[in-house]
Design an enzyme around this catalytic site. Structure first.
Site, PDB file in Angstrom:
ATOM      1  N   HIS A 129      32.841  30.562   6.206  1.00  0.00           N
ATOM      2  CA  HIS A 129      34.102  31.324   6.215  1.00  0.00           C
ATOM      3  C   HIS A 129      34.921  31.118   7.488  1.00  0.00           C
ATOM      4  O   HIS A 129      36.079  31.530   7.542  1.00  0.00           O
ATOM      5  CB  HIS A 129      33.825  32.828   6.053  1.00  0.00           C
ATOM      6  CG  HIS A 129      33.245  33.204   4.729  1.00  0.00           C
ATOM      7  ND1 HIS A 129      33.845  32.867   3.538  1.00  0.00           N
ATOM      8  CD2 HIS A 129      32.111  33.880   4.399  1.00  0.00           C
ATOM      9  CE1 HIS A 129      33.105  33.328   2.525  1.00  0.00           C
ATOM     10  NE2 HIS A 129      32.045  33.938   3.019  1.00  0.00           N
ATOM     11  N   ASP A 166      27.111  28.643  -2.363  1.00  0.00           N
ATOM     12  CA  ASP A 166      27.151  30.065  -2.003  1.00  0.00           C
ATOM     13  C   ASP A 166      28.057  30.795  -3.001  1.00  0.00           C
ATOM     14  O   ASP A 166      29.021  30.223  -3.513  1.00  0.00           O
ATOM     15  CB  ASP A 166      27.727  30.199  -0.583  1.00  0.00           C
ATOM     16  CG  ASP A 166      27.609  31.607  -0.009  1.00  0.00           C
ATOM     17  OD1 ASP A 166      26.702  31.830   0.808  1.00  0.00           O
ATOM     18  OD2 ASP A 166      28.439  32.471  -0.380  1.00  0.00           O
ATOM     19  N   HIS A 168      30.183  32.999  -2.503  1.00  0.00           N
ATOM     20  CA  HIS A 168      31.531  33.176  -1.955  1.00  0.00           C
ATOM     21  C   HIS A 168      32.173  31.815  -1.718  1.00  0.00           C
ATOM     22  O   HIS A 168      31.488  30.859  -1.342  1.00  0.00           O
ATOM     23  CB  HIS A 168      31.477  33.952  -0.629  1.00  0.00           C
ATOM     24  CG  HIS A 168      30.820  35.289  -0.742  1.00  0.00           C
ATOM     25  ND1 HIS A 168      29.474  35.478  -0.440  1.00  0.00           N
ATOM     26  CD2 HIS A 168      31.290  36.475  -1.166  1.00  0.00           C
ATOM     27  CE1 HIS A 168      29.168  36.757  -0.663  1.00  0.00           C
ATOM     28  NE2 HIS A 168      30.248  37.377  -1.109  1.00  0.00           N
ATOM     29  N   ASP A 249      23.314  33.702  -2.413  1.00  0.00           N
ATOM     30  CA  ASP A 249      23.768  35.014  -2.869  1.00  0.00           C
ATOM     31  C   ASP A 249      24.329  34.992  -4.296  1.00  0.00           C
ATOM     32  O   ASP A 249      24.782  36.028  -4.797  1.00  0.00           O
ATOM     33  CB  ASP A 249      24.788  35.621  -1.895  1.00  0.00           C
ATOM     34  CG  ASP A 249      25.751  34.604  -1.313  1.00  0.00           C
ATOM     35  OD1 ASP A 249      25.800  33.460  -1.809  1.00  0.00           O
ATOM     36  OD2 ASP A 249      26.467  34.963  -0.354  1.00  0.00           O
TER      37      ASP A 249
HETATM   38 ZN    ZN Z   1      28.092  34.239   0.506  1.00  0.00          ZN
END
Ligand code: ZN
Length: 314
Positions: A129, A166, A168, A249
């Site tokens: 991120h 991931d 996200h 995740d």
């Molecule tokens: Zn994540």
């Protein structure tokens, strides 16, 4: 050749305070899973503090972000503190963040020098991120984007790919790679979900491949999206080295998201990526841990991923 595992006890000292999902127990859960006899052939190395890490952090982020993070956390004192809405620093964060970067740099050295086929970097804080000029989402430096730039600068790799499973979207890696046709970013992720980026129409200069999934999606939609939207263009791109943003995740046990993957899905994805790496990149894979917040789901998934990497390296 065998798979190399790079990690360090200093990752336990990045203290994010109470009730933060990105916590030191994640490292302990993975340590326990990888202490099983089936991982006895892994070659274990310490994540280093490298004298040259700042040069390569600056390649991915620019000097201003490096200066900002250095000012914020190098001489941190007192209890853990938010430096951004989700991102917490403590006295141990500076060393951990630099060792996480160092793990990626050493991993690139190992695969590009032919010393090993593939490497798993068990690191925290995560990185995907972190944008060129912004820490966010538990991330300070974009470990994988820094490793990608390093593979080019140090070894002359012409095409470097990052695949990110991931749950996200890796907004930071996408942003850093956005206008560079020799850097590939492919991501499966849940959408809508934090951080909000990752739509199909976000394509950079034809080098960004997003495969958004919906809450509740499990194996079939994941495999279909992974094959058609990630693996197919990855084959066409033909990377010299393949980097994996390995977040776990998307596991059905994870509390932060709603995908329904299980550890065997990460085995499958890893094997599929290893096949691409074998065909195009001499088997070179550097995998770096990103998210994964249910300790049991994380431990099972990392074990499946690392087992698939070590089978591919054998
Ligand atoms: Zn994540």
């Amino acid at each position: 050749m065998t798979t190399v595992l790079i990690t360090h006890p200093a990752f336990l000292d990045h203290d994010t305070g109470e009730h933060h999902p990105e916590r030191p127990d994640r490292m302990r859960a993975i340590d326990k899973a990888l202490s099983s006899d089936i991982f006895s052939r892994l070659v274990r190395r310490d994540a280093p503090l490298r004298d040259d890490d700042r040069d390569y952090i600056a390649l991915a982020h620019g000097p201003q972000h490096l200066a900002n993070i250095t000012d914020a956390i190098e001489h941190f004192e007192g209890p853990p503190k938010h430096i951004e809405s989700d991102t917490v620093a403590s006295a141990g964060t500076w060393e951990a963040a630099r060792r996480a970067v160092g793990a990626g740099l050493d991993a690139v050295d190992l695969v590009m020098n032919g010393e090993t086929g593939n490497v798993f970097c068990q690191v925290r804080p995560p990185g995907h991120h972190a944008e060129s000029n912004r820490a966010m989402g538990f991330c300070f430096f974009n470990n994988i984007a820094i490793a990608a730039h390093y593979a080019r600068a140090k070894y002359g790799a012409e095409r470097v790919a990052v695949v990110d499973f991931d749950v996200h979207h890796g907004n930071g890696t996408q942003e850093i790679f956005w206008s560079d046709k020799d850097l590939f970013y492919g991501s499966t992720h849940q959408m809508p979900l934090y951080p909000g980026t990752g739509a199909l129409r976000e394509t950079g200069v034809g080098n960004i491949f997003n495969a958004p999934l919906r809450s509740g999606d499990g194996r079939e939609p994941f495999e279909e999206a992974f094959r058609s939207r990630i693996l197919a263009p990855l084959h066409d791109f033909s990377p010299d080295v393949l980097l994996i943003s390995a977040g776990f995740d998307a596991h059905q046990r994870d509390p932060l998201a709603g995908l329904e993957l299980v550890e065997d899905d990460f085995r499958w994805a890893t094997e599929a990526l290893a096949e691409v790496a074998r065909r195009h990149a001499k088997g070179r894979i550097v995998s770096m841990l990103e998210g994964g917040y249910d300790l049991r789901g994380l431990a099972l998934s990392v074990a499946a991923h690392v087992k698939a990497l070590s089978d591919a390296a054998a």
